[in-house]
Write a protein that holds these residues in place. Sequence first.
Motif, short mmCIF file in Angstrom:
data_model
loop_
_atom_site.label_atom_id
_atom_site.label_comp_id
_atom_site.label_asym_id
_atom_site.label_seq_id
_atom_site.Cartn_x
_atom_site.Cartn_y
_atom_site.Cartn_z
N GLY A 211 0.82 -1.21 0.00
CA GLY A 211 0.00 0.00 0.00
C GLY A 211 0.84 1.25 0.00
N TYR A 212 1.94 1.25 0.75
CA TYR A 212 2.83 2.40 0.79
C TYR A 212 3.48 2.61 -0.57
CZ TYR A 212 6.54 5.54 2.37
OH TYR A 212 7.38 6.62 2.52
N ILE A 213 3.95 1.54 -1.19
CA ILE A 213 4.58 1.65 -2.51
C ILE A 213 3.63 2.30 -3.50
CG2 ILE A 213 5.46 0.33 -4.48
CD1 ILE A 213 6.48 -1.75 -2.45
N VAL A 214 2.43 1.77 -3.60
CA VAL A 214 1.48 2.27 -4.59
C VAL A 214 1.06 3.71 -4.26
CG1 VAL A 214 -0.79 1.92 -5.65
CG2 VAL A 214 0.71 -0.05 -5.19
N SER A 215 0.91 4.02 -2.97
CA SER A 215 0.53 5.39 -2.61
C SER A 215 1.60 6.38 -3.03
CB SER A 215 0.27 5.50 -1.10
OG SER A 215 1.48 5.45 -0.34
N LYS A 216 2.86 6.00 -2.90
CA LYS A 216 3.95 6.91 -3.25
C LYS A 216 4.18 6.97 -4.76
CE LYS A 216 4.99 8.61 0.73
NZ LYS A 216 4.75 10.05 1.02
N VAL A 217 3.95 5.88 -5.47
CA VAL A 217 3.94 5.95 -6.93
C VAL A 217 2.84 6.91 -7.38
CG1 VAL A 217 3.51 4.66 -9.06
CG2 VAL A 217 4.97 3.68 -7.30
N GLY A 218 1.70 6.83 -6.69
CA GLY A 218 0.60 7.74 -7.00
C GLY A 218 0.97 9.20 -6.79
N ILE A 219 1.67 9.50 -5.69
CA ILE A 219 2.10 10.87 -5.42
C ILE A 219 3.09 11.34 -6.47
CG2 ILE A 219 3.55 12.23 -3.84
CD1 ILE A 219 0.64 12.13 -3.01
N SER A 220 3.99 10.47 -6.88
CA SER A 220 4.96 10.84 -7.91
C SER A 220 4.26 11.14 -9.24
CB SER A 220 5.99 9.71 -8.10
OG SER A 220 6.68 9.44 -6.91
N TYR A 288 11.08 14.22 -10.47
CA TYR A 288 11.30 13.25 -9.40
C TYR A 288 12.75 13.42 -8.98
CZ TYR A 288 11.73 8.62 -7.15
OH TYR A 288 11.96 7.58 -6.26
N VAL A 289 12.96 13.82 -7.74
CA VAL A 289 14.29 14.25 -7.29
C VAL A 289 14.81 13.30 -6.21
CG1 VAL A 289 15.62 16.16 -6.33
CG2 VAL A 289 13.69 16.63 -7.85
N TRP A 290 16.05 12.87 -6.38
CA TRP A 290 16.70 11.99 -5.40
C TRP A 290 17.20 12.82 -4.21
CZ3 TRP A 290 15.54 7.20 -5.88
CH2 TRP A 290 16.28 6.19 -5.26
N HIS A 291 17.51 12.16 -3.11
CA HIS A 291 17.90 12.88 -1.90
C HIS A 291 19.18 13.68 -2.05
CE1 HIS A 291 20.91 9.74 -1.12
NE2 HIS A 291 19.96 8.84 -1.34
N ASP A 292 19.99 13.36 -3.06
CA ASP A 292 21.22 14.14 -3.28
C ASP A 292 21.00 15.25 -4.31
OD1 ASP A 292 20.95 12.72 -5.61
OD2 ASP A 292 22.88 11.69 -5.49
N LYS A 293 19.73 15.54 -4.59
CA LYS A 293 19.30 16.63 -5.49
C LYS A 293 19.46 16.28 -6.97
CE LYS A 293 20.55 19.98 -1.91
NZ LYS A 293 21.37 21.16 -1.56
N GLN A 294 19.73 15.03 -7.29
CA GLN A 294 19.76 14.60 -8.68
C GLN A 294 18.34 14.47 -9.21
OE1 GLN A 294 22.47 11.48 -10.20
NE2 GLN A 294 23.08 11.18 -8.05
N LEU A 295 18.13 14.92 -10.44
CA LEU A 295 16.85 14.70 -11.12
C LEU A 295 16.91 13.33 -11.78
CD1 LEU A 295 16.75 17.75 -10.56
CD2 LEU A 295 15.67 18.04 -12.80
N VAL A 296 15.94 12.48 -11.44
CA VAL A 296 15.94 11.09 -11.88
C VAL A 296 14.82 10.87 -12.89
CG1 VAL A 296 15.63 8.70 -11.11
CG2 VAL A 296 16.93 10.30 -9.70
N ASP A 297 15.10 10.08 -13.91
CA ASP A 297 14.07 9.68 -14.87
C ASP A 297 13.08 8.78 -14.14
OD1 ASP A 297 12.53 8.45 -16.86
OD2 ASP A 297 14.19 8.40 -18.29
N TRP A 298 11.88 9.32 -13.88
CA TRP A 298 10.90 8.58 -13.09
C TRP A 298 10.33 7.40 -13.85
CZ3 TRP A 298 5.30 8.37 -13.44
CH2 TRP A 298 4.70 7.71 -12.35
#
Length: 307
Positions: A211-220, A288-298
């Motif tokens: 449920g957490y995985i899908v909820s966060k994919v939804g937020i992204s 979609y931004v990684w914790h080190d401020k990299q922009l990641v291909d979502w």
Amino acid sequence: MEAKTGTRVAVVTGANKGIGYAAVMELCAKFDGIVYLTSRDETRGRKAVEELEKMGLRPAYHQLDIDDESSVVKFRDFLVETHGGLDVLINNAAIIFPMMTPAESFVESIRKTIDTNFYHTMRACKILFPILRPHARVVHLTSDDGHLLRISGREPEASVLRSKFAAPDLTEQELCQLMEDFIDAAKKGDYFERGWPNSVGEREDTWPNEGYIVSKVGISALTRIHQRQFDQDPREDLAVNCVHPGYVITDATFQKGEKTIQEGAEAACWLAMLPPSSPENVVPKGAYVWHDKQLVDWVNGPTPSIY
């Protein structure tokens, strides 16, 4: 608090502890304006404010429970009456359940997680977005679990699901239907066969929480929709991004992790304080931004690291 004409305003949801608390701490030190620490429980929230005041910081406080629509409306009205608008919104409030073994508890935990992390965050945005001022910055807290490749059930069904999430013209209504399709699959117990993730046994140091995985994919995915809406908005230079804060030591990770809450808040606060966009300074939008401020291909990845 008296209204202050022209004063910029920042809000962090779910901020009485963890990453939200650390975000308030950093914003109080660096943001040129008023920073609101908000929490569902007022007693805990005011205690957090007192702790920050002992550090020489001066956060403001307001009760806010995103699960309660009337609470969000009340807060919106307060912001309008007191400040005339909002400049920064960090949507941090979320829940995560430990492993649930009985089928009923498993489905119930999924329903509650999707409701708070996705539906109620989306509803809060609908209520608060109209009072955003030009150049406002919105940050949605997502996760490494919020990357699209985490939709990793049986193929080719998972590939079909990923293509639906990644559609450049995906609507909020269609995204909500994907959430409901997952909940239906969880109830029937065939979610993996229908392409949805099965997190059991994936990594030794994590817990199953589909449920957490899908909820966060939804937020992204919602972040991309929100930015498309902002791009059509007459208010200038509105930006929304989502950020994976890293594997942070909080209650949500059962005090496991590799980063402090301060480190986990860094990228979110960086996005929250992005300067006005210009030809010389193009800021990320809908990223979609990684914790080190990299922009990641979502959509395609890869992610920079396991966490």
